[in-house]
Design a protein around this motif. Structure first.
Motif, mmCIF file in Angstrom:
data_model
loop_
_atom_site.group_PDB
_atom_site.id
_atom_site.type_symbol
_atom_site.label_atom_id
_atom_site.label_comp_id
_atom_site.label_asym_id
_atom_site.label_seq_id
_atom_site.Cartn_x
_atom_site.Cartn_y
_atom_site.Cartn_z
ATOM 1 N N PHE A 1 0.831 -1.193 0.000
ATOM 2 C CA PHE A 1 0.000 0.000 0.000
ATOM 3 C C PHE A 1 0.877 1.258 0.000
ATOM 4 C CE2 PHE A 1 -2.678 3.198 2.035
ATOM 5 C CZ PHE A 1 -3.848 3.037 1.326
ATOM 6 N N TYR B 1 2.411 1.746 -3.313
ATOM 7 C CA TYR B 1 1.470 2.291 -4.280
ATOM 8 C C TYR B 1 1.344 3.805 -4.122
ATOM 9 C CZ TYR B 1 -2.675 2.955 -7.034
ATOM 10 O OH TYR B 1 -3.545 3.407 -7.992
ATOM 11 N N LEU C 1 -3.605 1.413 -11.480
ATOM 12 C CA LEU C 1 -4.916 1.214 -10.864
ATOM 13 C C LEU C 1 -5.297 -0.265 -10.858
ATOM 14 C CD1 LEU C 1 -6.758 4.308 -12.298
ATOM 15 C CD2 LEU C 1 -6.469 3.781 -9.907
ATOM 16 N N LEU C 2 -4.976 -0.957 -11.951
ATOM 17 C CA LEU C 2 -5.280 -2.391 -11.982
ATOM 18 C C LEU C 2 -4.466 -3.127 -10.926
ATOM 19 C CD1 LEU C 2 -5.579 -3.048 -15.786
ATOM 20 C CD2 LEU C 2 -7.379 -2.974 -14.080
ATOM 21 N N LEU D 1 -3.656 -1.938 -8.137
ATOM 22 C CA LEU D 1 -4.295 -1.671 -6.843
ATOM 23 C C LEU D 1 -5.399 -2.689 -6.564
ATOM 24 C CD1 LEU D 1 -4.451 0.272 -4.432
ATOM 25 C CD2 LEU D 1 -6.170 1.547 -5.681
ATOM 26 N N VAL D 2 -6.206 -2.958 -7.586
ATOM 27 C CA VAL D 2 -7.274 -3.947 -7.389
ATOM 28 C C VAL D 2 -6.661 -5.304 -7.073
ATOM 29 C CG1 VAL D 2 -9.232 -5.099 -8.446
ATOM 30 C CG2 VAL D 2 -8.810 -2.710 -8.927
ATOM 31 N N MET E 1 -5.579 -5.447 -3.460
ATOM 32 C CA MET E 1 -6.716 -5.654 -2.557
ATOM 33 C C MET E 1 -7.201 -7.090 -2.639
ATOM 34 S SD MET E 1 -9.133 -2.342 -2.719
ATOM 35 C CE MET E 1 -8.882 -1.464 -4.212
ATOM 36 N N TYR E 2 -7.210 -7.629 -3.842
ATOM 37 C CA TYR E 2 -7.720 -8.982 -4.024
ATOM 38 C C TYR E 2 -6.882 -9.989 -3.240
ATOM 39 C CZ TYR E 2 -9.628 -13.139 -6.030
ATOM 40 O OH TYR E 2 -10.230 -14.343 -6.170
ATOM 41 N N TYR F 1 -7.601 -9.712 0.559
ATOM 42 C CA TYR F 1 -8.840 -10.300 1.057
ATOM 43 C C TYR F 1 -8.914 -11.797 0.808
ATOM 44 C CZ TYR F 1 -10.592 -5.908 2.586
ATOM 45 O OH TYR F 1 -10.743 -4.752 3.276
#
Lengths: 489, 517
Positions: free
Chosen positions: B138, B141, B179-180, B182-183, B186-187, B190
């Motif tokens: 994070f 990023y 941005l991709l 970043l997803v 997060m993926y 989680y």
């Protein structure tokens, strides 16, 4: 009927509506003060309404984490729970920043009319009723109080065709939408026999057969139309650009944040508490709308040359991002919506406050060409606007980034990875038009000297507050995120 | 101090920026002076890292700092988690080393809005250093995105004719990729939490330990690899680079080439490959193919350029193709070659952009056709230019040779043998376009009268170039100074990427056998 009134009377608990009550009382007092004030003198009304905001803020914060009995009242019509309090703070921030940027603006535009401020206070009180309403009728009343004040404010410049158009358009379409909302309430009442949100939820859970009842489904859809209109979700967004452009700039700022947050508050509460059992139905409806809203808002914003209009379309897109958090429907996503509403209020009102300072009388310079070289002529305001725009884009370390992260994290956690991807692709789309503002501000030679841009204390304070919020919550968002988490009902 | 050395180093430029805010706008000399001093102090603060022998023996993160930062109950937790190892060591030092040089290059080149330019330079330094030392995805990023802002303004405000187009293209290309990513970040987070792993943040060490199933790795790797490929830049997402490079002011081009492009290759080494070892092996043939295409395509296009700066820009595409090829070879030679070549490219191409800046300041043109015979009037310049040209071509004795040699050696020894064969032609092409350009600019007759009175390099300009020349030869003659400190980390990386993969394939084989029975 008599019985109901009696129950209500026995249940009167002013503590449950204290912030809205304080605000309304201040609003009415200020209307009176205004009557006895000389024409054209409005500064004292503005500062007194800031006092009102401050006092209300203390009252509102005081309600945080109180036991449930102390904060409910009026026969289960209102509850000043943490959820409502969090939104109340958002409304107060929005109203406060709006009032701060208004006074010199109104003088510049030739409308030093004191009623403006009480209207904002009453509108905010209406928003508070929406957020703390746990009965559909209270929510409806709150919405009407909020809307009526806004209709007037949108058309405040009664000599200007644009402003008139804004007021009328908002009024007509708003009246339709409340019609839908009321019809939805009636249908749900017809099915469940109650307008209490929790009782509706209880009835539906106890009678699962009612879920497939056409009346329930129609009620749910009509209810959501009413809310979606206020939030300006596609396809109920058509009014937004015209109204936003025509309304006085501070009011545009206020509309894009405060009332939107209020509608979201009611929307969240009604749909999760009352219609939670139908979640499967409404999430599939809402994700389609969220995607459409993000794309329509961002794509159309690209074509705008008027800054207010561009920000209007961008605010449509931002409502779409927030809706993603609602679709995620988990704790992360929903508290993400709360946090994002605060984030959006700060960054958007900050951007508008700079536009208020930057505008000429009549505002014909609020276009891309009109701000060429602004960054050089007014470097501090330029940097401030730049930071707000980067925040709206979602670039770290600003609150726009942490807010979006929160929401998209909720979507990813709920398994909506593709929705998060569509969301970030939309953020990428939005880069273009936000960057273009900076292109004009910094990469073009100034054609004007911006000599009309004066340092106005109120507006500058509101820029500074917004700036502090945007950066603070961008770097250290943890505490407020925690509050948003605690605010979930 | 040494406890918080990395933080001091990273945020010193930001402190310098605050100082700049109080300097009057029209005092250009003072503004430049302060910026220079700040970047030099930053360099000296970072210097102990270069002499720390711990990197020779340990692959572990050194100088680590850990402060809990954003924590939202059970939702997520992010930490200020930084550290440095043999992989980031030389990139950090390259950054602190190049920045004073970049500041010096602005002395005559930047004359409008000096305050803004200097502030952006300092902000950029903080962002770049932060990205190299971040051990939390994070945090990485955040620094990664922060880097875009100053560069966007540097190109857009102080750039050439097409600066607006170039600036927007640069920003959108790099932001879309990240941005991709970043997803994907997060993926993973989680997915890990849901499978019951206790995540105390986005720390990469934690992410390394996850055993992400192969089918997921594919997608996640693609998200990361795409983002880094744009930054590298790999063919075919390289198109922003020539525009950005050509339009950017000299200091911007130098920083872009010397440091920011390394973010992409660094990203592969630090994140994409160790996080997703199986997907890495799956994609190596394709990515290597793109790398080789980049090498040859970049070289061929460079050959066709009539603008010196564009030529250097396209040569970057080619050179970074080499870096990628070395990394994908995934053996010690290839990896160390790739790492070393990252530093080399920073030095050589940075120097080339400075050289282009020198002649542009004098003649306000960069067209090769406008020059010729400059060696006669500018002998010092010619000598320095020649050395840098040789270094860029990879002549033995210069830094470029060591890097390319190791890369090709690694590639030949790995499964990428055939890719290496084609890549070698890139070395030849590089000699062609560089020497041809050098000949057309420096030798021949002094036809153009405007060139007759050109002044040779000033003392300031020579001072800028000397440190770069020192490293050209130092790395060229004794690369061990640099290699020995990255070796342990490289070995660990190799184990991470290859080891896991081998374990997985053995398991797969066993599994298969069981099935057969």
């Amino acid at each position: 009927m008599e019985n109901l009134v009696q129950i209500a009377m026995n249940n009167v608990n002013f503590g449950a509506i204290m912030p809205a009550l304080v605000l309304s009382l201040f609003g009415m007092a200020l209307l009176l003060i205004n009557v006895f004030s000389p024409r054209g003198k409005t500064a004292h009304v503005a500062w007194l309404s800031m006092v009102a905001i401050g006092v209300t803020a203390v009252v509102a914060v005081n309600a945080w984490n109180k036991p449930f009995q102390e904060i409910t009242g009026f026969a289960g019509h209102v509850a000043l729970d943490n959820f409502a309090t969090f939104f109340n703070i958002i409304f107060l921030v929005a109203a406060g920043l709006t009032i701060l940027m208004s006074d010199d603006y109104l003088k510049r535009e030739g409308y030093p009319v004191g009623e403006y401020y009480p209207l904002i206070l009453l509108c905010t009180a209406g928003a508070m009723f929406m957020a703390s309403g746990i009965n559909l009728m209270t929510i409806f009343l709150g919405l009407e109080v909020l809307s009526v004040a806004l209709y007037v404010l949108a058309g405040f410049f009664r000599d200007q065709a644009q402003s008139n158009e804004a007021g009328l358009k908002y009024f007509f379409l708003g009246a339709f939408s409340t019609g839908f909302l009321l019809y939805g309430i009636a249908l749900l009442y017809g099915v469940t026999g109650t307008t209490n949100v929790a009782e509706i939820g209880g009835y539906l859970n106890a009678n699962p057969g009612a879920y497939s009842n056409l009346m329930t489904v129609a009620g749910m859809i009509l209810l959501s139309v009413g809310f979606l209109f206020k939030i300006a979700i596609v396809p109920f967004h058509m009014w937004a650009p015209d109204v936003y452009q025509g309304a006085p700039t501070p009011i545009t700022a206020f509309m894009s944040a405060g009332p939107k947050a209020a509608a979201f508050a009611a929307f969240l509460r009604v749909f999760f508490l009352g219609l939670g059992g139908m979640q499967a139905d409404w999430t599939s409806l809402l994700w389609v709308l969220a995607v459409l809203t993000m794309f329509v808002g961002n794509v159309l914003a690209i074509y705008q040359t008027n800054l207010k209009r561009m920000l209007a379309y961008s605010s449509v897109a931002h409502a779409g991002y927030a809706l993603v958090g609602m679709v995620a429907a988990n704790a992360v996503g929903v508290s993400g919506v709360l946090f994002y509403m605060l984030a959006y209020t700060l960054m958007n009102l900050g951007a508008f406050a700079v536009l208020v300072l930057l505008g000429k009388k009549g505002e014909e310079n609020l276009t891309l060409d009109g701000i060429a070289g602004f960054g050089y002529k007014r470097p501090y305001l330029g940097v401030a606007l730049t930071i707000f725009l980067f925040s709206l884009m979602g670039i770290p370390p600003t609150v726009g980034f942490t807010g979006k992260f929160y929401i998209f994290a909720g979507a990813v956690k709920a398994g909506y990875v593709w929705l998060a991807i569509l969301g970030v692709l939309n953020s990428a789309l939005s880069l273009y038009y936000y960057l273009r503002v900076m292109v004009y501000m910094y990469f073009k030679e100034p054609t004007e000297d911006f000599s009309w841009v004066k340092v106005q204390v109120g507006a500058v304070i509101s820029v500074l507050i917004a700036l502090a919020g945007v950066l603070y919550l961008g770097v250290i968002p943890g505490k407020v995120m925690d509050l948003a988490k605690m605010a979930l009902f | 101090m040494s406890q918080h050395l990395l933080s001091w180093m990273t945020f010193l430029p930001l402190l310098g920026l605050l100082v700049l805010l109080f300097i009057p706008r029209d005092n250009g000399g003072l503004l430049k002076g302060i910026t220079l001093v700040v970047t030099i102090i930053t360099f000296f603060v970072s210097l102990p890292l270069a002499f720390d022998d711990v990197f020779k023996t340990s692959a572990a993160m050194q100088y680590t700092e850990f402060v809990p930062w954003i924590s939202v109950g059970s939702y997520f937790q992010m930490n200020y988690n930084i550290g440095i190892d043999g992989i980031s060591l030389w990139l950090v030092l390259l950054t602190t080393f190049i920045m004073p040089i970049a500041v010096l290059s602005t002395w005559n080149a930047v004359d409008k809005n000096i305050k803004g330019f200097m502030a952006l330079l300092l902000l950029l330094e903080t962002a770049m250093l932060g990205a190299f030392i971040a051990l939390d995805l994070f945090l990485f990023y955040i620094f990664w995105e922060l880097m875009l802002i100053p560069m966007y303004f540097m190109i857009g405000i102080w750039g050439g004719k097409n600066r607006i187009y170039a600036a927007i293209k640069f920003f959108i290309y790099t932001a879309v990729g990240s941005l991709l990513m970043l997803v994907a970040i997060m993926y993973i987070y989680y997915a890990a939490v849901q499978s019951g792993v206790a995540m105390d943040g986005f720390s990469i060490a934690h992410f390394y330990d996850l055993n992400i199933p192969a089918h997921l790795q594919t997608w996640l790797f693609l998200a990361f690899a795409f983002s880094f490929a744009i930054k590298v830049p790999m063919f075919p997402v390289h198109t922003w680079l020539p525009d950005a490079h050509t339009e950017a002011p000299t200091a911007g081009s130098v920083i872009l080439a010397a440091i920011m492009l390394k973010m992409g290759t660094y990203g592969y080494i630090r994140f994409a490959m160790p996080l997703f070892p199986e997907a890495t092996h799956q994609f190596i043939p394709y990515l290597s193919l793109l790398a080789v295409i980049g090498i040859i395509y970049g070289a061929l296009v460079a050959m066709m350029q009539d603008d010196v700066k564009k030529l250097v820009a396209y040569s970057s595409v080619s050179h970074l193709g080499f870096v990628m090829l070395g990394i994908f070879a995934l053996n010690m030679q290839g990896l160390s070659g790739g790492m070393l070549q990252m530093v080399n490219h920073g030095i050589s191409t940075g120097a080339l952009f400075l050289i282009v800046g020198f002649i542009y300041e004098r003649r306000h043109t960069r067209a090769i056709a406008d020059f010729g015979g400059l060696a006669k009037v500018m002998p010092v310049f010619a000598t320095i230019f020649m050395i840098i040209t040789f270094s860029s071509i990879g002549l033995p004795g210069t830094n470029g040779f060591v890097g390319e040699f190791l890369i090709l050696l690694g590639a030949f020894e790995s499964e990428l043998r055939w890719f290496a064969v084609f890549a070698t032609t890139g070395v030849i092409f590089a000699a062609v376009y560089m020497l041809w350009m050098f000949q057309r600019v420096m030798f021949g007759e002094l036809k153009n009268p405007a060139n007759e009175k050109l002044k040779d390099l000033s003392l300031r300009e020579v001072v800028i170039m000397i440190p770069l020349l020192v490293f050209v030869f130092w790395i060229g003659v004794y690369p061990n100074t640099f290699l020995e400190k990255m070796n342990p980390s490289m070995e660990q990386l190799m184990e991470q990427v290859n080891g896991k993969h081998q374990v997985a394939s053995v398991e797969q084989v066993n599994h298969h056998q069981v099935d057969v029975k």
